[in-house]
Design a protein around this motif. Structure first.
Motif, PDB file in Angstrom:
ATOM      1  N   SER A 130       0.797  -1.227   0.000  1.00  0.00           N
ATOM      2  CA  SER A 130       0.000   0.000   0.000  1.00  0.00           C
ATOM      3  C   SER A 130       0.830   1.277   0.000  1.00  0.00           C
ATOM      4  N   GLY A 131       2.123   1.165   0.305  1.00  0.00           N
ATOM      5  CA  GLY A 131       2.983   2.347   0.277  1.00  0.00           C
ATOM      6  C   GLY A 131       3.435   2.670  -1.129  1.00  0.00           C
ATOM      7  N   HIS A 132       3.990   3.863  -1.313  1.00  0.00           N
ATOM      8  CA  HIS A 132       4.487   4.268  -2.623  1.00  0.00           C
ATOM      9  C   HIS A 132       5.801   3.563  -2.929  1.00  0.00           C
ATOM     10  N   ILE A 133       5.931   3.069  -4.150  1.00  0.00           N
ATOM     11  CA  ILE A 133       7.153   2.400  -4.589  1.00  0.00           C
ATOM     12  C   ILE A 133       7.811   3.238  -5.672  1.00  0.00           C
ATOM     13  N   LYS A 134       9.007   3.708  -5.386  1.00  0.00           N
ATOM     14  CA  LYS A 134       9.814   4.440  -6.353  1.00  0.00           C
ATOM     15  C   LYS A 134      10.858   3.478  -6.916  1.00  0.00           C
ATOM     16  N   VAL A 135      10.952   3.405  -8.249  1.00  0.00           N
ATOM     17  CA  VAL A 135      11.877   2.468  -8.890  1.00  0.00           C
ATOM     18  C   VAL A 135      12.959   3.241  -9.641  1.00  0.00           C
ATOM     19  N   PHE A 136      14.225   2.924  -9.325  1.00  0.00           N
ATOM     20  CA  PHE A 136      15.350   3.438 -10.096  1.00  0.00           C
ATOM     21  C   PHE A 136      15.928   2.281 -10.911  1.00  0.00           C
ATOM     22  N   VAL A 137      15.889   2.408 -12.228  1.00  0.00           N
ATOM     23  CA  VAL A 137      16.569   1.451 -13.099  1.00  0.00           C
ATOM     24  C   VAL A 137      17.896   2.089 -13.492  1.00  0.00           C
ATOM     25  N   ILE A 138      18.993   1.466 -13.095  1.00  0.00           N
ATOM     26  CA  ILE A 138      20.318   2.024 -13.385  1.00  0.00           C
ATOM     27  C   ILE A 138      20.885   1.307 -14.593  1.00  0.00           C
ATOM     28  N   ASP A 139      20.918   2.002 -15.717  1.00  0.00           N
ATOM     29  CA  ASP A 139      21.448   1.443 -16.960  1.00  0.00           C
ATOM     30  C   ASP A 139      22.972   1.517 -16.894  1.00  0.00           C
ATOM     31  N   ASN A 140      23.580   0.346 -16.700  1.00  0.00           N
ATOM     32  CA  ASN A 140      25.028   0.269 -16.475  1.00  0.00           C
ATOM     33  C   ASN A 140      25.770   0.003 -17.786  1.00  0.00           C
ATOM     34  N   GLY A 141      25.692   0.996 -18.695  1.00  0.00           N
ATOM     35  CA  GLY A 141      26.434   0.888 -19.953  1.00  0.00           C
ATOM     36  C   GLY A 141      25.834  -0.075 -20.945  1.00  0.00           C
ATOM     37  N   SER A 142      24.524  -0.163 -21.012  1.00  0.00           N
ATOM     38  CA  SER A 142      23.864  -1.091 -21.944  1.00  0.00           C
ATOM     39  C   SER A 142      24.058  -0.654 -23.389  1.00  0.00           C
ATOM     40  N   SER A 143      24.106  -1.644 -24.277  1.00  0.00           N
ATOM     41  CA  SER A 143      24.182  -1.366 -25.715  1.00  0.00           C
ATOM     42  C   SER A 143      22.852  -1.672 -26.394  1.00  0.00           C
ATOM     43  N   ASP A 144      21.833  -2.066 -25.609  1.00  0.00           N
ATOM     44  CA  ASP A 144      20.518  -2.334 -26.166  1.00  0.00           C
ATOM     45  C   ASP A 144      19.543  -1.249 -25.694  1.00  0.00           C
ATOM     46  N   GLU A 145      18.266  -1.546 -25.733  1.00  0.00           N
ATOM     47  CA  GLU A 145      17.233  -0.549 -25.418  1.00  0.00           C
ATOM     48  C   GLU A 145      16.725  -0.656 -23.971  1.00  0.00           C
ATOM     49  N   THR A 146      17.588  -1.034 -23.065  1.00  0.00           N
ATOM     50  CA  THR A 146      17.174  -1.191 -21.667  1.00  0.00           C
ATOM     51  C   THR A 146      16.486   0.062 -21.126  1.00  0.00           C
ATOM     52  N   SER A 147      17.077   1.211 -21.323  1.00  0.00           N
ATOM     53  CA  SER A 147      16.538   2.460 -20.774  1.00  0.00           C
ATOM     54  C   SER A 147      15.162   2.789 -21.333  1.00  0.00           C
ATOM     55  N   SER A 148      15.024   2.750 -22.648  1.00  0.00           N
ATOM     56  CA  SER A 148      13.749   3.118 -23.274  1.00  0.00           C
ATOM     57  C   SER A 148      12.651   2.119 -22.929  1.00  0.00           C
ATOM     58  N   VAL A 149      13.008   0.839 -22.844  1.00  0.00           N
ATOM     59  CA  VAL A 149      12.017  -0.185 -22.471  1.00  0.00           C
ATOM     60  C   VAL A 149      11.537   0.054 -21.040  1.00  0.00           C
ATOM     61  N   ALA A 150      12.453   0.349 -20.139  1.00  0.00           N
ATOM     62  CA  ALA A 150      12.090   0.591 -18.737  1.00  0.00           C
ATOM     63  C   ALA A 150      11.165   1.799 -18.619  1.00  0.00           C
ATOM     64  N   LEU A 151      11.493   2.879 -19.304  1.00  0.00           N
ATOM     65  CA  LEU A 151      10.659   4.083 -19.252  1.00  0.00           C
ATOM     66  C   LEU A 151       9.276   3.834 -19.843  1.00  0.00           C
ATOM     67  N   SER A 152       9.243   3.099 -20.940  1.00  0.00           N
ATOM     68  CA  SER A 152       7.966   2.802 -21.594  1.00  0.00           C
ATOM     69  C   SER A 152       7.064   1.967 -20.692  1.00  0.00           C
TER      70      SER A 152
END
Length: 453
Positions: A130-152
């Motif tokens: 029931s509490g708020h969950i804040k998620v940090f995805v740390i893209d550690n030098g990816s060469s694929d679309e990890t960041s954009s997929v996570a944001l989407s």
């Protein structure tokens, strides 16, 4: 772990009601009684093994015979006996509040995880917390679309997701970078390919909120997600379900879970900051946990906080993972000596790890050759006396299996049958584990290049 899961309805809920205990046994008494039984078992084993010692000493000398037998029989028997009694005594305390609502942060270090990160976020969004969950995805030098997929996925799931880019390689770098942005009192680390049970976060937070103030971290229960993939994953299913879980319950009973694993654990943010964050180590979660314990804080284990992860599906990948774990243990021993731990329990638990390399060496270079000799009728090393370890192993796993079934009923999960994996786990798993661990120790001794995957 590949389980058939029944997601509970809103009305069913997930209660964690403890059975009433008429007698409370203090942890100190449990510790002493478990040791007394283990010592008694060891004494009996030594008496019964006298003919074995005499026969082997005629071949390799008495000192070497004692060295071999101690490593493959006496110490393993003692440790198994201690584990059995401790598991019998173990009772998880009730939650003070089963439905906490504190805001939390989840850190997910990800490198080329575009294929997995979306599903991981889906299961975070399904949490009954029931509490708020804040998620940090740390893209550690990816060469694929990890960041954009996570944001989407974050946007589509209405989940509070922020992507942080950290080019400098190393999971510890990724986590420490994200730690700077954490504003909540509690922070959870989660692997990018690990899926949470719907109540995993709730139970994990409930445990640390119910624990004494000096508890700084709680390890979740990580099980195998891909157990049906092949025989390699089927064997590991039982290692996570029985082997690793039994060790964590033992350590949790004595208030010093030695690895609050990065795959799924919660930490008090301020405590992590006090010790300088995650260390530059191949076993960063092991070293981190030992550093926390050294500051006179305690670490717990919560079996109801279940997450499912993919395990190695080939021998090569498995060997890399477990040799890395073994190397991480040596790093922890070098960084924080057992006698530097303030608690008697953690002194003992971390001290046991000083013996593990010896046991792995004895198993690899004496027990395995002895097994080959026994096949040809030469019972010099492996013989009837070595079977004394098996009953205790079976009893400890039976006790733990009973506990695990109880946990699964509470979580509306069903354990799938995996008889072949269980038999191979009981009979053959150590034949793989010990040589792989020895290779990990060798890597650390000679400071070979670190390989994470």
């Amino acid at each position: 772990m590949d389980y058939k899961e029944k997601i509970p309805t809103e009305n069913e809920g997930l209660s964690y009601i403890q059975t009433k205990r008429t007698h409370y046994i203090p942890v100190k008494i449990k510790f002493v009684l478990s040791h007394l039984f283990a010592i008694l078992w060891t004494v009996i084993s030594v008496i019964l093994s006298i003919p074995w010692v005499k026969d082997l000493s005629e071949i390799v000398t008495l000192p070497l015979a004692l060295f071999i037998i101690t490593g493959i029989a006496y110490i393993p028997g003692y440790m198994n006996a201690f584990l059995v009694v401790s598991l019998i005594f173990d009772r998880q305390p009730s939650f003070k509040n089963e439905n906490p609502s504190k805001d939390i942060t989840i850190l997910i270090a990800a490198r080329n995880e575009a294929e997995n990160i979306g599903n991981t976020l889906v299961y975070i969004a399904k949490q009954d917390y029931s509490g708020h969950i804040k998620v940090f995805v740390i893209d550690n030098g990816s060469s694929d679309e990890t960041s954009s997929v996570a944001l989407s996925y974050g946007e589509n799931l209405n989940l509070d997701v922020t992507v942080i880019n950290e080019k400098k390689p190393g999971k510890f770098n990724a986590l420490n970078t994200a730690l700077k942005y954490v504003t909540t009192d509690l922070v959870i680390t989660l692997d990018a390919d690990t899926l949470l049970h719907p109540s995993a976060v709730r139970f994990l937070i409930a445990r640390i909120e119910s624990a004494p103030k000096d508890v700084c971290a709680v390890a979740g229960s990580v099980l195998v997600r891909n157990s049906r993939e092949n025989i390699m994953t089927k064997i590991q299913e039982w290692d996570y379900f029985l082997g690793i879980a039994s060790i964590k319950r033992l350590q949790g009973l004595y208030q010093g879970t030695l690895v609050a694993q990065g795959a799924f654990s919660v930490y008090k943010t301020d405590c992590v900051r006090v010790i300088g964050g995650w260390p530059d180590a191949i076993g960063e979660d092991i070293v981190l946990t030992w550093n926390l314990l050294k500051h006179n804080w305690r670490t717990y284990f919560e079996p109801l906080a279940v997450a499912f992860t993919n395990v190695p599906n080939t021998l090569r990948i498995f060997a890399r993972q477990r040799s890395r774990w073994a190397r991480g243990m040596i790093e922890a021993l070098k960084t924080t000596k057992p006698w530097q731990q303030p608690s008697t329990y953690t002194k003992y638990l971390t001290g046991i790890n000083l013996l593990i390399p010896y046991l792995d060496l004895a198993y690899t270079f004496f027990w395995l050759p002895g097994l080959i000799l026994a096949y040809f009728g030469f019972f010099w090393i492996v013989g009837p006396a070595t079977l004394l370890v098996l009953p205790l192993t079976f009893i400890s796993y039976s006790v733990l299996y009973t506990y695990q079934k109880y946990v699964f009923r509470k979580l509306n999960l069903k354990v799938r049958k995996n008889v072949a994996g269980f038999l191979l786990f009981m009979l053959c798993y150590q034949m793989i584990m010990s040589p792989v661990s020895v290779w990990g120790y060798t890597q650390e001794v000679f400071r070979l290049k670190r390989v994470w995957k």
